[in-house]
Design an enzyme around this catalytic site. Structure first.
Site, PDB file in Angstrom:
ATOM      1  N   LYS A  68      50.721 -33.273  -6.475  1.00 62.37           N
ATOM      2  CA  LYS A  68      49.266 -34.313  -6.881  1.00 62.37           C
ATOM      3  C   LYS A  68      49.435 -35.232  -8.084  1.00 62.37           C
ATOM      4  O   LYS A  68      50.244 -35.021  -8.361  1.00 62.37           O
ATOM      5  CB  LYS A  68      48.372 -33.313  -7.634  1.00 62.37           C
ATOM      6  N   LYS A  92      52.923 -32.468 -16.399  1.00 68.03           N
ATOM      7  CA  LYS A  92      51.338 -32.551 -16.472  1.00 68.03           C
ATOM      8  C   LYS A  92      50.385 -31.651 -16.477  1.00 68.03           C
ATOM      9  O   LYS A  92      49.773 -30.673 -16.816  1.00 68.03           O
ATOM     10  CB  LYS A  92      50.777 -33.510 -15.936  1.00 68.03           C
ATOM     11  N   LYS A 104      54.327 -39.100  -7.004  1.00 69.80           N
ATOM     12  CA  LYS A 104      53.983 -40.260  -7.513  1.00 69.80           C
ATOM     13  C   LYS A 104      53.778 -41.264  -6.647  1.00 69.80           C
ATOM     14  O   LYS A 104      54.725 -41.048  -5.576  1.00 69.80           O
ATOM     15  CB  LYS A 104      54.362 -40.575  -8.671  1.00 69.80           C
ATOM     16  N   THR A 188      40.503 -40.136 -17.564  1.00 71.48           N
ATOM     17  CA  THR A 188      41.605 -40.150 -18.667  1.00 71.48           C
ATOM     18  C   THR A 188      40.986 -40.475 -20.029  1.00 71.48           C
ATOM     19  O   THR A 188      41.692 -39.478 -20.554  1.00 71.48           O
ATOM     20  CB  THR A 188      42.669 -41.146 -18.055  1.00 71.48           C
ATOM     21  N   ASN A 219      41.536 -49.351 -17.689  1.00 72.87           N
ATOM     22  CA  ASN A 219      40.352 -48.229 -17.598  1.00 72.87           C
ATOM     23  C   ASN A 219      41.231 -47.342 -18.314  1.00 72.87           C
ATOM     24  O   ASN A 219      40.020 -46.655 -18.626  1.00 72.87           O
ATOM     25  CB  ASN A 219      41.062 -47.530 -15.478  1.00 72.87           C
ATOM     26  N   SER A 362      40.415 -35.343 -10.995  1.00 69.79           N
ATOM     27  CA  SER A 362      41.220 -35.235 -10.223  1.00 69.79           C
ATOM     28  C   SER A 362      40.470 -33.466  -9.459  1.00 69.79           C
ATOM     29  O   SER A 362      40.039 -32.914  -8.541  1.00 69.79           O
ATOM     30  CB  SER A 362      42.467 -35.271  -9.057  1.00 69.79           C
TER      31      SER A 362
HETATM   32  N1  GLU Z   1      47.064 -41.106 -12.319  1.00 64.92           N
HETATM   33  C1  GLU Z   1      47.017 -40.303 -12.865  1.00 64.92           C
HETATM   34  C2  GLU Z   1      47.743 -39.800 -13.841  1.00 64.92           C
HETATM   35  O1  GLU Z   1      48.953 -40.588 -14.343  1.00 64.92           O
HETATM   36  C3  GLU Z   1      45.565 -39.541 -12.150  1.00 64.92           C
HETATM   37  C4  GLU Z   1      46.297 -38.648 -11.786  1.00 64.92           C
HETATM   38  C5  GLU Z   1      46.027 -37.976  -9.935  1.00 64.92           C
HETATM   39  O2  GLU Z   1      44.131 -37.630 -10.633  1.00 64.92           O
HETATM   40  O3  GLU Z   1      46.190 -36.895  -9.603  1.00 64.92           O
HETATM   41  O4  GLU Z   1      47.787 -38.346 -14.388  1.00 64.92           O
END
Ligand code: GLU
Length: 430
Positions: A68, A92, A104, A188, A219, A362
């Protein structure tokens, strides 16, 4: 080292290793991404020219579940950066205890130079490029820097066209109309605000009228600013690439947000004209323009870096005057700077905790897609608060035991132990 986010991520892991109950062999495995795909993306732009872009998708560690992580569009994207960010996603997800591994993606491009149609074509071509790697139970992309619900809609559509049926669960952060969840866009920023409030409770300090500087008004930064403003804090500075708006009496966050939503830049906002024109702009907001570097060194109660990685470094850490730092961006602090902040007893809530609201919501979107059911906003927000709150409490508990030097190390030991334990139960194939 400050320039290489991957080295920084490894150094953060190394720093935590001494305090974590992790087998040496497993730890060595955790230092290497499982795989990274690099794709070449030729796109016919609206101008008629063909431009060749480069994109990546890294799957860092999948021991705890499907991969993810977001997809970013930015000129400074690189393979190493994407791999570092995928590592941070792994820690995370483990820290907030979601059943995910970390991934990523990124495309090297300057979105400001691309039209909406160019962005759609680039997104579709990128999705085709990584299509064999992603999937609703394999690897689930989401928005990140310069990508948004529309980007996710194009990704979902492209993936679904190849599959022959609609697969909403292949991405999160979708528009509501096609399986998105209420609360994802601001998730976030909401998480950053909740964590800042939790930090103040822990420090037994009052957030009312506390001064906050936020680097970045995208955002994440803008939603965090709005929610912290609602919670009674004073947002004294925020920035974009043109500079920072600074008003020690507190910015008019609503007027600034309206200005930025209409396409305006901070530099124009501080020049005054835009302020008078913006709805609510006659509110007496009297902001000066300072540099992004100056924003970082303001004498504030909380500094929230909410832009790119590597902004708090050995070069500027001695000038920092904030009494606490909440990391909304991924990887904003280098290990060298971290050591100084720990020495000075400045609490730093690490990125893998402070900005986890996005991946948490998410996950809630993905669960709703699996259930083919949708929850009201209130249910989502209650669940977000419960999950990020308990990750904060667990991190504090580890820190208060007294063996780890700072909050980042506390968070990393928890994340590393959880990931290592998944590896140990699963064993080493073959
Ligand atoms: N891009 C966001 C982060 O860095 C969310 C990633 C997601 O929701 O999978 O945490």
């Amino acid at each position: 080292m400050a320039d290489d986010p991957f080295e920084n991520m490894l150094a953060q892991m190394d720093r935590a290793k001494a305090f974590a109950d992790v087998d040496h062999g497993v730890f060595e495995r955790l230092k290497h991404p499982e795989r990274t795909l690099k794709v070449t993306l030729p796109v016919e732009l609206e101008s008629g020219e063909v431009e060749v872009f480069e994109g990546f998708r890294c799957q860092f560690d999948g021991a705890r579940g499907p991969f993810k992580g977001g997809v970013r569009y930015h000129p400074t994207v690189s393979q190493r950066e994407v791999e570092a960010l995928a590592g941070w996603m792994t820690w995370k997800a483990a820290l907030v205890d979601l059943p995910y591994g970390g991934a990523k993606g990124g495309v090297i491009c300057e979105p400001k130079d691309l039209t909406e149609r160019d962005l759609e074509r680039l997104t579709r071509r990128y999705t085709e490029g990584i299509r064999r790697m992603i999937g609703p139970d394999v690897d689930v992309p989401a928005p990140d820097m310069n990508t948004n619900p529309q980007t996710m809609a194009w990704m979902m559509d492209t993936y679904s066209m190849y599959e022959g049926y609609t697969v909403p669960k292949v991405v999160t952060g979708k528009p509501l109309e096609i399986g998105g969840t209420p609360g994802r866009v601001e998730a976030t920023g909401r998480g950053v605000s909740l964590i800042t409030q939790k930090l103040f409770e822990y420090l037994e300090r009052d957030l009312t009228d506390a001064s906050i500087a936020i680097q970045g008004f995208g955002n994440v930064g803008s939603n965090a600013a709005r929610l912290l403003d609602d919670a009674g804090a004073r947002i004294v500075a925020t920035s974009d690439v043109t500079g920072a708006a600074y008003d020690p009496d507190g910015l008019d966050v609503g007027a600034l947000a309206a200005h930025v939503e209409a396409g305006g830049m901070i530099e124009e906002y501080t020049a005054g004209e835009a302020r008078a024109e913006a709805p609510g702009g006659s509110s007496g907001d009297d902001a000066d323009l300072v540099s992004n570097e100056e924003l970082l060194t303001l004498d504030v109660d909380v500094l929230i870096p909410a832009a790119v990685e590597g902004v708090i470094t050995a070069d500027n850490v001695d000038d920092l005057r904030a009494s606490a730092i909440v990391e909304a961006a991924n990887g904003p602090t280098t290990v060298a700077a971290d050591e100084v902040l720990t020495e000075r007893d400045v609490p730093v809530v690490p990125d893998i905790l402070a900005n986890a609201g996005g991946i948490i919501v998410s996950y809630l979107e993905w669960v709703q897609n699996s259930q083919e059911f949708s929850w009201p906003l209130e249910t989502v927000n209650v669940e977000l608060e419960r999950r990020i709150g308990s990750a904060f409490d667990e991190t504090i508990e580890r820190y208060d035991e007294g063996s780890v030097p700072d909050l980042r190390t506390a968070a990393y030991t928890l994340a590393l132990e959880r990931t290592a334990s998944a590896h140990e139960y699963r064993g080493l194939f073959p």
